[in-house]
Motif scaffolding. Structure first.
Motif, PDB file in Angstrom:
ATOM      1  N   ARG A  91       0.835  -1.209   0.000  1.00 17.61           N
ATOM      2  CA  ARG A  91       0.000   0.000   0.000  1.00 17.61           C
ATOM      3  C   ARG A  91       0.865   1.253   0.000  1.00 17.61           C
ATOM      4  NH1 ARG A  91      -1.490   3.262   3.946  1.00 17.61           N
ATOM      5  NH2 ARG A  91      -0.887   1.838   5.615  1.00 17.61           N
ATOM      6  N   VAL A  92       1.930   1.249   0.796  1.00 19.79           N
ATOM      7  CA  VAL A  92       2.825   2.410   0.861  1.00 19.79           C
ATOM      8  C   VAL A  92       3.556   2.592  -0.473  1.00 19.79           C
ATOM      9  CG1 VAL A  92       4.898   3.333   1.992  1.00 19.79           C
ATOM     10  CG2 VAL A  92       3.055   2.328   3.364  1.00 19.79           C
ATOM     11  N   GLU A  93       3.986   1.491  -1.095  1.00 16.23           N
ATOM     12  CA  GLU A  93       4.665   1.574  -2.391  1.00 16.23           C
ATOM     13  C   GLU A  93       3.761   2.158  -3.465  1.00 16.23           C
ATOM     14  OE1 GLU A  93       6.150  -2.318  -3.312  1.00 16.23           O
ATOM     15  OE2 GLU A  93       7.681  -2.257  -1.740  1.00 16.23           O
ATOM     16  N   LYS A  94       2.458   1.864  -3.380  1.00 18.47           N
ATOM     17  CA  LYS A  94       1.493   2.416  -4.347  1.00 18.47           C
ATOM     18  C   LYS A  94       1.084   3.835  -3.980  1.00 18.47           C
ATOM     19  CE  LYS A  94      -0.118  -0.916  -7.233  1.00 18.47           C
ATOM     20  NZ  LYS A  94      -0.603  -0.807  -8.567  1.00 18.47           N
ATOM     21  N   LYS A  95       1.589   4.358  -2.838  1.00 19.90           N
ATOM     22  CA  LYS A  95       1.284   5.703  -2.352  1.00 19.90           C
ATOM     23  C   LYS A  95      -0.217   5.885  -2.114  1.00 19.90           C
ATOM     24  CE  LYS A  95       5.365   7.612  -4.428  1.00 19.90           C
ATOM     25  NZ  LYS A  95       5.921   8.182  -5.605  1.00 19.90           N
ATOM     26  N   LEU A  96      -0.815   4.877  -1.441  1.00 19.82           N
ATOM     27  CA  LEU A  96      -2.237   4.923  -1.097  1.00 19.82           C
ATOM     28  C   LEU A  96      -2.379   4.947   0.417  1.00 19.82           C
ATOM     29  CD1 LEU A  96      -3.553   2.040  -3.409  1.00 19.82           C
ATOM     30  CD2 LEU A  96      -3.852   4.472  -3.806  1.00 19.82           C
ATOM     31  N   ASN A  97      -3.422   5.649   0.876  1.00 22.04           N
ATOM     32  CA  ASN A  97      -3.733   5.526   2.300  1.00 22.04           C
ATOM     33  C   ASN A  97      -4.797   4.426   2.457  1.00 22.04           C
ATOM     34  OD1 ASN A  97      -6.251   6.658   1.757  1.00 22.04           O
ATOM     35  ND2 ASN A  97      -5.599   8.723   2.332  1.00 22.04           N
ATOM     36  N   GLN A  98      -5.140   4.108   3.692  1.00 23.95           N
ATOM     37  CA  GLN A  98      -6.066   3.001   3.937  1.00 23.95           C
ATOM     38  C   GLN A  98      -7.440   3.262   3.312  1.00 23.95           C
ATOM     39  OE1 GLN A  98      -6.038   2.484   8.201  1.00 23.95           O
ATOM     40  NE2 GLN A  98      -4.223   1.160   8.145  1.00 23.95           N
ATOM     41  N   ALA A  99      -7.921   4.480   3.394  1.00 19.96           N
ATOM     42  CA  ALA A  99      -9.240   4.816   2.842  1.00 19.96           C
ATOM     43  C   ALA A  99      -9.250   4.664   1.323  1.00 19.96           C
ATOM     44  CB  ALA A  99      -9.629   6.234   3.233  1.00 19.96           C
ATOM     45  N   GLN A 100      -8.178   5.088   0.652  1.00 17.80           N
ATOM     46  CA  GLN A 100      -8.109   4.971  -0.812  1.00 17.80           C
ATOM     47  C   GLN A 100      -8.077   3.497  -1.232  1.00 17.80           C
ATOM     48  OE1 GLN A 100      -4.556   7.284  -1.252  1.00 17.80           O
ATOM     49  NE2 GLN A 100      -5.661   9.141  -1.890  1.00 17.80           N
ATOM     50  N   LEU A 101      -7.291   2.689  -0.525  1.00 17.07           N
ATOM     51  CA  LEU A 101      -7.229   1.259  -0.834  1.00 17.07           C
ATOM     52  C   LEU A 101      -8.586   0.592  -0.606  1.00 17.07           C
ATOM     53  CD1 LEU A 101      -5.676  -1.275  -1.632  1.00 17.07           C
ATOM     54  CD2 LEU A 101      -4.906  -1.473   0.738  1.00 17.07           C
ATOM     55  N   ALA A 102      -9.245   0.979   0.473  1.00 17.85           N
ATOM     56  CA  ALA A 102     -10.576   0.433   0.764  1.00 17.85           C
ATOM     57  C   ALA A 102     -11.553   0.785  -0.355  1.00 17.85           C
ATOM     58  CB  ALA A 102     -11.082   0.951   2.103  1.00 17.85           C
ATOM     59  N   HIS A 103     -11.478   2.014  -0.853  1.00 17.10           N
ATOM     60  CA  HIS A 103     -12.349   2.442  -1.951  1.00 17.10           C
ATOM     61  C   HIS A 103     -12.060   1.633  -3.213  1.00 17.10           C
ATOM     62  CE1 HIS A 103     -14.956   5.098  -4.173  1.00 17.10           C
ATOM     63  NE2 HIS A 103     -14.004   5.252  -5.087  1.00 17.10           N
ATOM     64  N   LEU A 104     -10.786   1.336  -3.470  1.00 21.73           N
ATOM     65  CA  LEU A 104     -10.407   0.552  -4.659  1.00 21.73           C
ATOM     66  C   LEU A 104     -11.008  -0.862  -4.638  1.00 21.73           C
ATOM     67  CD1 LEU A 104      -6.641   1.405  -5.243  1.00 21.73           C
ATOM     68  CD2 LEU A 104      -8.560   1.905  -6.765  1.00 21.73           C
ATOM     69  N   ILE A 105     -11.084  -1.457  -3.456  1.00 24.33           N
ATOM     70  CA  ILE A 105     -11.586  -2.839  -3.371  1.00 24.33           C
ATOM     71  C   ILE A 105     -13.043  -2.902  -2.904  1.00 24.33           C
ATOM     72  CG2 ILE A 105      -9.278  -3.758  -2.969  1.00 24.33           C
ATOM     73  CD1 ILE A 105     -10.142  -4.228  -0.031  1.00 24.33           C
ATOM     74  N   ASN A 106     -13.696  -1.737  -2.825  1.00 21.76           N
ATOM     75  CA  ASN A 106     -15.111  -1.654  -2.434  1.00 21.76           C
ATOM     76  C   ASN A 106     -15.375  -2.240  -1.046  1.00 21.76           C
ATOM     77  OD1 ASN A 106     -15.932  -0.417  -4.854  1.00 21.76           O
ATOM     78  ND2 ASN A 106     -16.068  -2.404  -5.859  1.00 21.76           N
ATOM     79  N   GLU A 107     -14.524  -1.882  -0.115  1.00 20.10           N
ATOM     80  CA  GLU A 107     -14.705  -2.284   1.282  1.00 20.10           C
ATOM     81  C   GLU A 107     -14.621  -1.039   2.146  1.00 20.10           C
ATOM     82  OE1 GLU A 107     -15.441  -5.232   2.509  1.00 20.10           O
ATOM     83  OE2 GLU A 107     -15.182  -6.425   0.700  1.00 20.10           O
ATOM     84  N   LYS A 108     -14.971  -1.175   3.418  1.00 16.83           N
ATOM     85  CA  LYS A 108     -14.880  -0.053   4.346  1.00 16.83           C
ATOM     86  C   LYS A 108     -13.422   0.143   4.762  1.00 16.83           C
ATOM     87  CE  LYS A 108     -19.457  -0.763   6.274  1.00 16.83           C
ATOM     88  NZ  LYS A 108     -20.233  -1.109   7.467  1.00 16.83           N
ATOM     89  N   PRO A 109     -13.021   1.384   5.051  1.00 17.93           N
ATOM     90  CA  PRO A 109     -11.654   1.627   5.521  1.00 17.93           C
ATOM     91  C   PRO A 109     -11.313   0.826   6.781  1.00 17.93           C
ATOM     92  CG  PRO A 109     -12.700   3.701   4.947  1.00 17.93           C
ATOM     93  CD  PRO A 109     -13.757   2.638   4.845  1.00 17.93           C
ATOM     94  N   GLN A 110     -12.304   0.535   7.590  1.00 22.98           N
ATOM     95  CA  GLN A 110     -12.090  -0.239   8.811  1.00 22.98           C
ATOM     96  C   GLN A 110     -11.550  -1.640   8.491  1.00 22.98           C
ATOM     97  OE1 GLN A 110     -15.630  -0.720  11.140  1.00 22.98           O
ATOM     98  NE2 GLN A 110     -14.595  -1.875  12.742  1.00 22.98           N
ATOM     99  N   VAL A 111     -11.961  -2.204   7.345  1.00 21.48           N
ATOM    100  CA  VAL A 111     -11.488  -3.538   6.946  1.00 21.48           C
ATOM    101  C   VAL A 111      -9.977  -3.509   6.729  1.00 21.48           C
ATOM    102  CG1 VAL A 111     -11.634  -5.310   5.149  1.00 21.48           C
ATOM    103  CG2 VAL A 111     -13.716  -4.191   5.958  1.00 21.48           C
ATOM    104  N   ILE A 112      -9.498  -2.499   6.009  1.00 25.94           N
ATOM    105  CA  ILE A 112      -8.060  -2.375   5.750  1.00 25.94           C
ATOM    106  C   ILE A 112      -7.318  -2.163   7.063  1.00 25.94           C
ATOM    107  CG2 ILE A 112      -6.282  -1.065   4.520  1.00 25.94           C
ATOM    108  CD1 ILE A 112      -8.232  -2.627   2.717  1.00 25.94           C
ATOM    109  N   GLN A 113      -7.874  -1.337   7.934  1.00 25.42           N
ATOM    110  CA  GLN A 113      -7.249  -1.066   9.228  1.00 25.42           C
ATOM    111  C   GLN A 113      -7.131  -2.352  10.045  1.00 25.42           C
ATOM    112  OE1 GLN A 113      -9.451   1.755  11.546  1.00 25.42           O
ATOM    113  NE2 GLN A 113      -8.009   1.740  13.240  1.00 25.42           N
ATOM    114  N   GLU A 114      -8.187  -3.187  10.042  1.00 27.34           N
ATOM    115  CA  GLU A 114      -8.157  -4.442  10.795  1.00 27.34           C
ATOM    116  C   GLU A 114      -7.142  -5.427  10.213  1.00 27.34           C
ATOM    117  OE1 GLU A 114     -12.201  -5.771  10.833  1.00 27.34           O
ATOM    118  OE2 GLU A 114     -12.745  -4.455  12.503  1.00 27.34           O
ATOM    119  N   TYR A 115      -7.034  -5.470   8.887  1.00 33.28           N
ATOM    120  CA  TYR A 115      -6.056  -6.363   8.258  1.00 33.28           C
ATOM    121  C   TYR A 115      -4.637  -5.939   8.594  1.00 33.28           C
ATOM    122  CZ  TYR A 115      -8.896  -9.583   5.556  1.00 33.28           C
ATOM    123  OH  TYR A 115      -9.740 -10.598   5.199  1.00 33.28           O
ATOM    124  N   GLU A 116      -4.382  -4.641   8.563  1.00 34.44           N
ATOM    125  CA  GLU A 116      -3.030  -4.155   8.829  1.00 34.44           C
ATOM    126  C   GLU A 116      -2.656  -4.225  10.300  1.00 34.44           C
ATOM    127  OE1 GLU A 116      -2.312  -0.361   6.999  1.00 34.44           O
ATOM    128  OE2 GLU A 116      -2.462  -1.197   4.979  1.00 34.44           O
TER     129      GLU A 116
END
Length: 142
Positions: A91-116
């Protein structure tokens, strides 16, 4: 209206009764006895709690005892540390924050936060979405 008598109402009480449950048992008993007399092989099974809304008390105590004797602590699998590090790094290499990555995969930002953070229960569908969005392989041999 000649010839028609006065209108009267019948006020006699009408009693409607259900059949007693014993009537069915007696009927079955009669059929079993008749079959025995005829010489047919009969196998009868007495159901202890048939027709009641109560569970068998012996099975309940067995289940309760099993639960009391259970000493193993059961827990869901959590995201392994190598997976959470790989997600963060990609995610850092792609220069994305958690919310942007969550939007890309159609999930809530909380999902990315829990995975990380390693709190999530691994879901193969979400991991597949993350692999596609980040362009890295997160499972299997690297």
């Amino acid at each position: 209206m000649a010839g028609v008598g006065p209108l009267t109402q019948d006020w006699e009480p009408v009693v409607i009764r259900k059949k007693t449950p014993n009537a069915a048992a007696k009927k079955d008993e009669k059929a079993v006895n008749a079959a025995r007399r005829s010489g047919a092989d009969i196998e009868t099974v007495k159901k202890s709690n048939a027709g009641t809304n109560r569970a068998a008390s012996s099975s309940t105590t067995l289940n309760t005892r099993k639960l009391d004797e259970e000493t193993e602590n059961l827990a869901h699998d959590r995201v392994p540390s190598d997976l959470k590090k790989a997600i963060m790094q990609a995610r850092v290499e792609k220069k994305l924050n958690q919310a942007q990555l969550a939007h890309l995969i159609n999930e809530k930002p909380q999902v990315i936060q829990e995975y990380e953070s390693g709190k999530a229960i691994p879901n193969q569908q979400i991991i597949t979405k993350l692999e596609r969005a980040l362009g890295v392989k997160l499972r299997g041999k690297k």
